[in-house]
Design a protein around this motif. Sequence first.
Motif, PDB file in Angstrom:
ATOM      1  N   ILE A 241     -48.412  25.863  13.708  1.00 26.17           N
ATOM      2  CA  ILE A 241     -48.640  24.441  13.932  1.00 26.17           C
ATOM      3  C   ILE A 241     -49.965  24.215  14.651  1.00 26.17           C
ATOM      4  CG2 ILE A 241     -46.183  23.862  13.999  1.00 26.17           C
ATOM      5  CD1 ILE A 241     -46.410  23.607  17.045  1.00 26.17           C
ATOM      6  N   VAL A 242     -50.490  23.023  14.463  1.00 25.53           N
ATOM      7  CA  VAL A 242     -51.649  22.531  15.197  1.00 25.53           C
ATOM      8  C   VAL A 242     -51.105  21.440  16.105  1.00 25.53           C
ATOM      9  CG1 VAL A 242     -53.928  21.486  15.040  1.00 25.53           C
ATOM     10  CG2 VAL A 242     -53.097  22.954  13.176  1.00 25.53           C
ATOM     11  N   GLU A 243     -51.434  21.537  17.393  1.00 20.72           N
ATOM     12  CA  GLU A 243     -50.923  20.540  18.332  1.00 20.72           C
ATOM     13  C   GLU A 243     -52.000  20.097  19.310  1.00 20.72           C
ATOM     14  OE1 GLU A 243     -47.544  22.426  20.158  1.00 20.72           O
ATOM     15  OE2 GLU A 243     -48.776  23.545  21.554  1.00 20.72           O
ATOM     16  N   THR A 244     -51.741  18.960  19.942  1.00 20.28           N
ATOM     17  CA  THR A 244     -52.642  18.441  20.963  1.00 20.28           C
ATOM     18  C   THR A 244     -52.370  19.171  22.280  1.00 20.28           C
ATOM     19  OG1 THR A 244     -51.104  16.735  21.725  1.00 20.28           O
ATOM     20  CG2 THR A 244     -52.576  16.147  19.888  1.00 20.28           C
ATOM     21  N   GLN A 245     -53.190  18.882  23.269  1.00 24.96           N
ATOM     22  CA  GLN A 245     -53.014  19.500  24.582  1.00 24.96           C
ATOM     23  C   GLN A 245     -51.643  19.186  25.173  1.00 24.96           C
ATOM     24  OE1 GLN A 245     -56.171  18.734  27.351  1.00 24.96           O
ATOM     25  NE2 GLN A 245     -55.121  19.751  29.029  1.00 24.96           N
ATOM     26  N   THR A 246     -51.101  18.020  24.869  1.00 22.78           N
ATOM     27  CA  THR A 246     -49.795  17.624  25.402  1.00 22.78           C
ATOM     28  C   THR A 246     -48.628  18.159  24.581  1.00 22.78           C
ATOM     29  OG1 THR A 246     -49.820  15.534  24.186  1.00 22.78           O
ATOM     30  CG2 THR A 246     -50.742  15.515  26.429  1.00 22.78           C
ATOM     31  N   GLY A 247     -48.930  18.889  23.501  1.00 28.75           N
ATOM     32  CA  GLY A 247     -47.877  19.490  22.692  1.00 28.75           C
ATOM     33  C   GLY A 247     -47.432  18.673  21.500  1.00 28.75           C
ATOM     34  N   GLN A 248     -48.125  17.575  21.202  1.00 22.91           N
ATOM     35  CA  GLN A 248     -47.778  16.768  20.032  1.00 22.91           C
ATOM     36  C   GLN A 248     -48.255  17.481  18.769  1.00 22.91           C
ATOM     37  OE1 GLN A 248     -49.759  12.968  19.815  1.00 22.91           O
ATOM     38  NE2 GLN A 248     -48.860  12.491  17.833  1.00 22.91           N
ATOM     39  N   GLU A 249     -47.351  17.736  17.862  1.00 26.60           N
ATOM     40  CA  GLU A 249     -47.707  18.392  16.607  1.00 26.60           C
ATOM     41  C   GLU A 249     -48.462  17.426  15.714  1.00 26.60           C
ATOM     42  OE1 GLU A 249     -45.494  20.224  12.706  1.00 26.60           O
ATOM     43  OE2 GLU A 249     -44.549  20.591  14.640  1.00 26.60           O
ATOM     44  N   ILE A 250     -49.630  17.875  15.208  1.00 27.68           N
ATOM     45  CA  ILE A 250     -50.405  17.032  14.296  1.00 27.68           C
ATOM     46  C   ILE A 250     -50.587  17.697  12.931  1.00 27.68           C
ATOM     47  CG2 ILE A 250     -51.585  15.742  16.115  1.00 27.68           C
ATOM     48  CD1 ILE A 250     -54.038  17.538  15.667  1.00 27.68           C
ATOM     49  N   GLY A 251     -50.109  18.915  12.787  1.00 31.32           N
ATOM     50  CA  GLY A 251     -50.189  19.593  11.502  1.00 31.32           C
ATOM     51  C   GLY A 251     -49.345  20.853  11.489  1.00 31.32           C
ATOM     52  N   ARG A 252     -48.937  21.247  10.287  1.00 31.94           N
ATOM     53  CA  ARG A 252     -48.107  22.447  10.126  1.00 31.94           C
ATOM     54  C   ARG A 252     -48.482  23.133   8.826  1.00 31.94           C
ATOM     55  NH1 ARG A 252     -41.849  23.247  11.281  1.00 31.94           N
ATOM     56  NH2 ARG A 252     -42.487  21.884  12.968  1.00 31.94           N
ATOM     57  N   ARG A 253     -48.614  24.465   8.902  1.00 35.61           N
ATOM     58  CA  ARG A 253     -48.894  25.272   7.714  1.00 35.61           C
ATOM     59  C   ARG A 253     -47.717  26.205   7.497  1.00 35.61           C
ATOM     60  NH1 ARG A 253     -49.612  28.201   3.494  1.00 35.61           N
ATOM     61  NH2 ARG A 253     -51.714  28.560   2.727  1.00 35.61           N
ATOM     62  N   LYS A 254     -46.954  25.932   6.460  1.00 34.59           N
ATOM     63  CA  LYS A 254     -45.797  26.749   6.121  1.00 34.59           C
ATOM     64  C   LYS A 254     -46.261  28.004   5.392  1.00 34.59           C
ATOM     65  CE  LYS A 254     -41.269  26.404   4.000  1.00 34.59           C
ATOM     66  NZ  LYS A 254     -40.331  25.555   3.277  1.00 34.59           N
ATOM     67  N   LEU A 255     -45.660  29.138   5.723  1.00 32.60           N
ATOM     68  CA  LEU A 255     -45.942  30.405   5.054  1.00 32.60           C
ATOM     69  C   LEU A 255     -44.697  30.788   4.270  1.00 32.60           C
ATOM     70  CD1 LEU A 255     -47.701  32.064   8.079  1.00 32.60           C
ATOM     71  CD2 LEU A 255     -48.779  31.036   6.084  1.00 32.60           C
ATOM     72  N   LEU A 256     -44.857  31.049   3.000  1.00 32.03           N
ATOM     73  CA  LEU A 256     -43.725  31.146   2.085  1.00 32.03           C
ATOM     74  C   LEU A 256     -43.082  32.516   1.974  1.00 32.03           C
ATOM     75  CD1 LEU A 256     -45.137  28.884  -0.754  1.00 32.03           C
ATOM     76  CD2 LEU A 256     -43.587  28.271   1.115  1.00 32.03           C
ATOM     77  N   HIS A 257     -43.718  33.521   2.571  1.00 30.15           N
ATOM     78  CA  HIS A 257     -43.152  34.873   2.447  1.00 30.15           C
ATOM     79  C   HIS A 257     -43.690  35.759   3.567  1.00 30.15           C
ATOM     80  CE1 HIS A 257     -46.980  36.459   0.927  1.00 30.15           C
ATOM     81  NE2 HIS A 257     -47.077  35.296   0.291  1.00 30.15           N
ATOM     82  N   PRO A 258     -43.022  36.892   3.826  1.00 35.05           N
ATOM     83  CA  PRO A 258     -43.535  37.852   4.804  1.00 35.05           C
ATOM     84  C   PRO A 258     -44.841  38.488   4.325  1.00 35.05           C
ATOM     85  CG  PRO A 258     -41.256  38.370   4.180  1.00 35.05           C
ATOM     86  CD  PRO A 258     -41.731  37.302   3.261  1.00 35.05           C
ATOM     87  N   HIS A 259     -45.627  38.940   5.265  1.00 33.29           N
ATOM     88  CA  HIS A 259     -46.897  39.601   4.958  1.00 33.29           C
ATOM     89  C   HIS A 259     -46.872  41.023   5.527  1.00 33.29           C
ATOM     90  CE1 HIS A 259     -47.871  35.350   4.464  1.00 33.29           C
ATOM     91  NE2 HIS A 259     -48.763  35.775   3.591  1.00 33.29           N
ATOM     92  N   VAL A 260     -45.865  41.778   5.127  1.00 33.84           N
ATOM     93  CA  VAL A 260     -45.638  43.122   5.660  1.00 33.84           C
ATOM     94  C   VAL A 260     -46.844  44.026   5.421  1.00 33.84           C
ATOM     95  CG1 VAL A 260     -44.167  45.169   5.512  1.00 33.84           C
ATOM     96  CG2 VAL A 260     -43.142  42.884   5.384  1.00 33.84           C
ATOM     97  N   ASP A 261     -47.396  44.017   4.228  1.00 35.84           N
ATOM     98  CA  ASP A 261     -48.498  44.914   3.867  1.00 35.84           C
ATOM     99  C   ASP A 261     -49.850  44.202   3.820  1.00 35.84           C
ATOM    100  OD1 ASP A 261     -46.779  47.132   3.565  1.00 35.84           O
ATOM    101  OD2 ASP A 261     -46.201  46.424   1.573  1.00 35.84           O
ATOM    102  N   GLU A 262     -49.916  43.012   4.371  1.00 38.61           N
ATOM    103  CA  GLU A 262     -51.158  42.222   4.341  1.00 38.61           C
ATOM    104  C   GLU A 262     -51.453  41.756   5.765  1.00 38.61           C
ATOM    105  OE1 GLU A 262     -52.852  38.118   2.356  1.00 38.61           O
ATOM    106  OE2 GLU A 262     -50.853  38.793   1.844  1.00 38.61           O
TER     107      GLU A 262
END
Length: 88
Positions: free
Chosen positions: A26-47
């Motif tokens: 997530i991307v958040e402000t200094q006060t902890g307000q979320e302003i963006g989220r990047r979902k990751l769809l799978h594990p990255h075990v070998d990456e």
Amino acid sequence: MGMGWRIEVTVRHEDTGWQHYIDYWIVETQTGQEIGRRKLLHPHVDEQPFTRSLSSLNVPDGLRRVYIRLHCKRDGLSKTRYLVKLRN
């Protein structure tokens, strides 16, 4: 500042599979307000490390710093925040 910001995040995490991996950040402000989220769809075990971006982020006017926090499917939201200084 408005729309159009793009943030790239490089993650290094000991993903072990579907039960233990970074499933979003997530991307958040200094006060902890979320302003963006990047979902990751799978594990990255070998990456590791891997980089993903979030485009069209709407940053509130006057904000010059945001923070990145990682979320692990097993361990939850990290207490560690990573500072990103924004430049025009």
